[in-house]
Motif scaffolding. Structure first.
Motif, PDB file in Angstrom:
ATOM      1  N   CYS A 211       5.353   3.438  -5.796  1.00 43.73           N
ATOM      2  CA  CYS A 211       4.863   3.078  -4.463  1.00 43.73           C
ATOM      3  C   CYS A 211       5.064   1.591  -4.188  1.00 43.73           C
ATOM      4  O   CYS A 211       5.319   0.801  -5.091  1.00 43.73           O
ATOM      5  N   GLU A 212       4.902   1.232  -2.921  1.00 41.67           N
ATOM      6  CA  GLU A 212       5.006  -0.183  -2.548  1.00 41.67           C
ATOM      7  C   GLU A 212       3.835  -0.990  -3.102  1.00 41.67           C
ATOM      8  O   GLU A 212       3.995  -2.146  -3.492  1.00 41.67           O
ATOM      9  N   HIS A 213       2.658  -0.381  -3.119  1.00 42.20           N
ATOM     10  CA  HIS A 213       1.453  -1.055  -3.584  1.00 42.20           C
ATOM     11  C   HIS A 213       0.940  -0.380  -4.851  1.00 42.20           C
ATOM     12  O   HIS A 213       0.882   0.846  -4.924  1.00 42.20           O
ATOM     13  N   VAL A 214       0.540  -1.186  -5.833  1.00 44.17           N
ATOM     14  CA  VAL A 214       0.011  -0.668  -7.090  1.00 44.17           C
ATOM     15  C   VAL A 214      -1.331  -1.340  -7.352  1.00 44.17           C
ATOM     16  O   VAL A 214      -1.414  -2.576  -7.369  1.00 44.17           O
ATOM     17  N   PHE A 215      -2.368  -0.532  -7.555  1.00 45.36           N
ATOM     18  CA  PHE A 215      -3.642  -1.100  -7.981  1.00 45.36           C
ATOM     19  C   PHE A 215      -3.600  -1.207  -9.503  1.00 45.36           C
ATOM     20  O   PHE A 215      -3.410  -0.222 -10.197  1.00 45.36           O
ATOM     21  N   ASP A 216      -3.766  -2.432  -9.989  1.00 45.04           N
ATOM     22  CA  ASP A 216      -3.784  -2.666 -11.428  1.00 45.04           C
ATOM     23  C   ASP A 216      -5.241  -2.767 -11.865  1.00 45.04           C
ATOM     24  O   ASP A 216      -5.879  -3.803 -11.657  1.00 45.04           O
ATOM     25  N   PRO A 217      -5.786  -1.711 -12.464  1.00 49.26           N
ATOM     26  CA  PRO A 217      -7.204  -1.737 -12.839  1.00 49.26           C
ATOM     27  C   PRO A 217      -7.519  -2.742 -13.937  1.00 49.26           C
ATOM     28  O   PRO A 217      -8.669  -3.124 -14.109  1.00 49.26           O
ATOM     29  N   TYR A 218      -6.504  -3.205 -14.659  1.00 48.08           N
ATOM     30  CA  TYR A 218      -6.740  -4.148 -15.751  1.00 48.08           C
ATOM     31  C   TYR A 218      -7.043  -5.556 -15.252  1.00 48.08           C
ATOM     32  O   TYR A 218      -7.718  -6.315 -15.922  1.00 48.08           O
ATOM     33  N   ASN A 219      -6.512  -5.897 -14.057  1.00 51.30           N
ATOM     34  CA  ASN A 219      -6.863  -7.193 -13.488  1.00 51.30           C
ATOM     35  C   ASN A 219      -7.579  -7.060 -12.154  1.00 51.30           C
ATOM     36  O   ASN A 219      -7.909  -8.055 -11.525  1.00 51.30           O
ATOM     37  N   GLY A 220      -7.806  -5.813 -11.709  1.00 51.73           N
ATOM     38  CA  GLY A 220      -8.558  -5.558 -10.482  1.00 51.73           C
ATOM     39  C   GLY A 220      -7.858  -5.991  -9.209  1.00 51.73           C
ATOM     40  O   GLY A 220      -8.506  -6.228  -8.199  1.00 51.73           O
ATOM     41  N   ALA A 221      -6.531  -6.078  -9.241  1.00 54.49           N
ATOM     42  CA  ALA A 221      -5.784  -6.563  -8.078  1.00 54.49           C
ATOM     43  C   ALA A 221      -4.706  -5.573  -7.668  1.00 54.49           C
ATOM     44  O   ALA A 221      -4.236  -4.778  -8.473  1.00 54.49           O
ATOM     45  N   VAL A 222      -4.312  -5.657  -6.401  1.00 52.91           N
ATOM     46  CA  VAL A 222      -3.163  -4.913  -5.914  1.00 52.91           C
ATOM     47  C   VAL A 222      -1.929  -5.781  -6.149  1.00 52.91           C
ATOM     48  O   VAL A 222      -1.912  -6.959  -5.786  1.00 52.91           O
ATOM     49  N   VAL A 223      -0.924  -5.189  -6.794  1.00 53.24           N
ATOM     50  CA  VAL A 223       0.316  -5.897  -7.095  1.00 53.24           C
ATOM     51  C   VAL A 223       1.481  -5.134  -6.468  1.00 53.24           C
ATOM     52  O   VAL A 223       1.353  -3.944  -6.164  1.00 53.24           O
ATOM     53  N   PRO A 224       2.605  -5.797  -6.270  1.00 56.31           N
ATOM     54  CA  PRO A 224       3.765  -5.086  -5.708  1.00 56.31           C
ATOM     55  C   PRO A 224       4.286  -4.033  -6.678  1.00 56.31           C
ATOM     56  O   PRO A 224       4.400  -4.275  -7.870  1.00 56.31           O
TER      57      PRO A 224
END
Length: 195
Positions: free
Chosen positions: A95-108
Motif C-alpha cells: 500500500c501507499e501508507h504503512v502503519f509501523d507499530p514498532y515506532n507508532g508512525a505511518v511510513v511510506p
C-alpha cells in the motif's frame, strides 16, 4: 528480517507452497538494502511466477525494498504476468501508507495500492489501529484483514474476492463495510506516484 528469523520463516514458506503442489519454490535471502541490489536476487525475482512477501517488520520491509533494483524486478515480474502476494507486513507494504507499530508512525509503503493502508490481524489487534489511522490518514481507505483470511484480484481495477475463515473490513468515507468469504470487494486504488 532484522531479527534473524528469515531462515525459519523462509523454510516455512517453502514447505507450505510445496505442500500445495508447487515444485519450483525457493526462499530468496533479501534481508536488507544491500541484498536488494544483488544481481542474483534481482534475477530470481524477475523470473518468478509468484512473489510472496513474508510478514514481520512493516517499516523495515518497506524501507528495505523502496526504490531498489529488487523492487523494480518484482514490478517487472508482475508486469509480465507474475502473481504478487504477502502476509501481514508483506501485504501492508504494498500500500501507499504503512502503519509501523514498532515506532507508532505511518511510513511510506511501496505504493502499488495508492491511498490505502492495510490493517492485518484485524480480528485480533489490527482493528485497534483504525481510530488512530482514520485521523492521521483521512483520505485513505483502510483495509482490515482478519487472520486466516485474504483477498485476491486478477488485475488492477477489478473486484477483489474474499477467501478464508474471517472477514475483510473496509473503512472508507462512505462508512465501515464488512465482506466475508465469497464476497467481492471493489477497491479502485490509484497507483501511488512513487511506484
Amino acid at each position: 528480517a532484522p531479527d534473524g528469523n528469515h531462515a525459519r520463516a523462509g523454510a516455512n514458506g517453502v514447505r507450505w507452497f510445496r505442500s500445495l503442489g508447487a515444485a519450483d519454490v525457493e526462499s530468496v535471502a533479501l534481508l536488507d538494502r544491500d541484498s536488494a541490489s544483488l544481481p542474483d536476487i534481482c534475477a530470481a525475482l524477475r523470473a518468478a511466477r509468484l512473489v510472496y512477501l513474508l510478514g514481520g517488520f512493516p517499516g523495515y520491509l518497506a524501507q528495505t525494498l523502496r526504490e531498489t533494483p529488487a523492487w523494480q524486478a518484482v514490478l517487472e515480474a508482475l508486469h509480465n504476468g507474475a502473481v504478487l502476494g504477502g502476509s501481514s507486513a508483506g501485504a501492508m507494504v504494498l500500500c501507499e501508507h504503512v502503519f509501523d507499530p514498532y515506532n507508532g508512525a505511518v511510513v511510506p509503503g511501496l505504493g502499488l495500492l495508492g491511498e490505502m493502508c492495510l490493517l492485518p490481524h484485524h480480528n485480533t489487534f489490527g482493528k485497534s489501529w483504525a481510530p488512530r489511522l482514520k485521523q492521521s490518514l483521512p483520505g485513505a481507505t483502510l483495509v482490515g484483514i482478519d487472520e486466516q483470511t485474504g483477498m485476491l484480484a486478477d488485475a488492477p481495477g477489478e473486484a477483489w474476492q474474499v477467501y478464508g475463515t474471517g472477514c475483510i473490513t473496509i473503512y472508507a468515507a462512505s462508512g465501515i463495510h464488512s465482506y466475508c468469504s465469497g464476497d467481492q470487494v471493489m477497491l479502485n486504488p490509484r497507483p501511488a506516484e512513487s511506484s
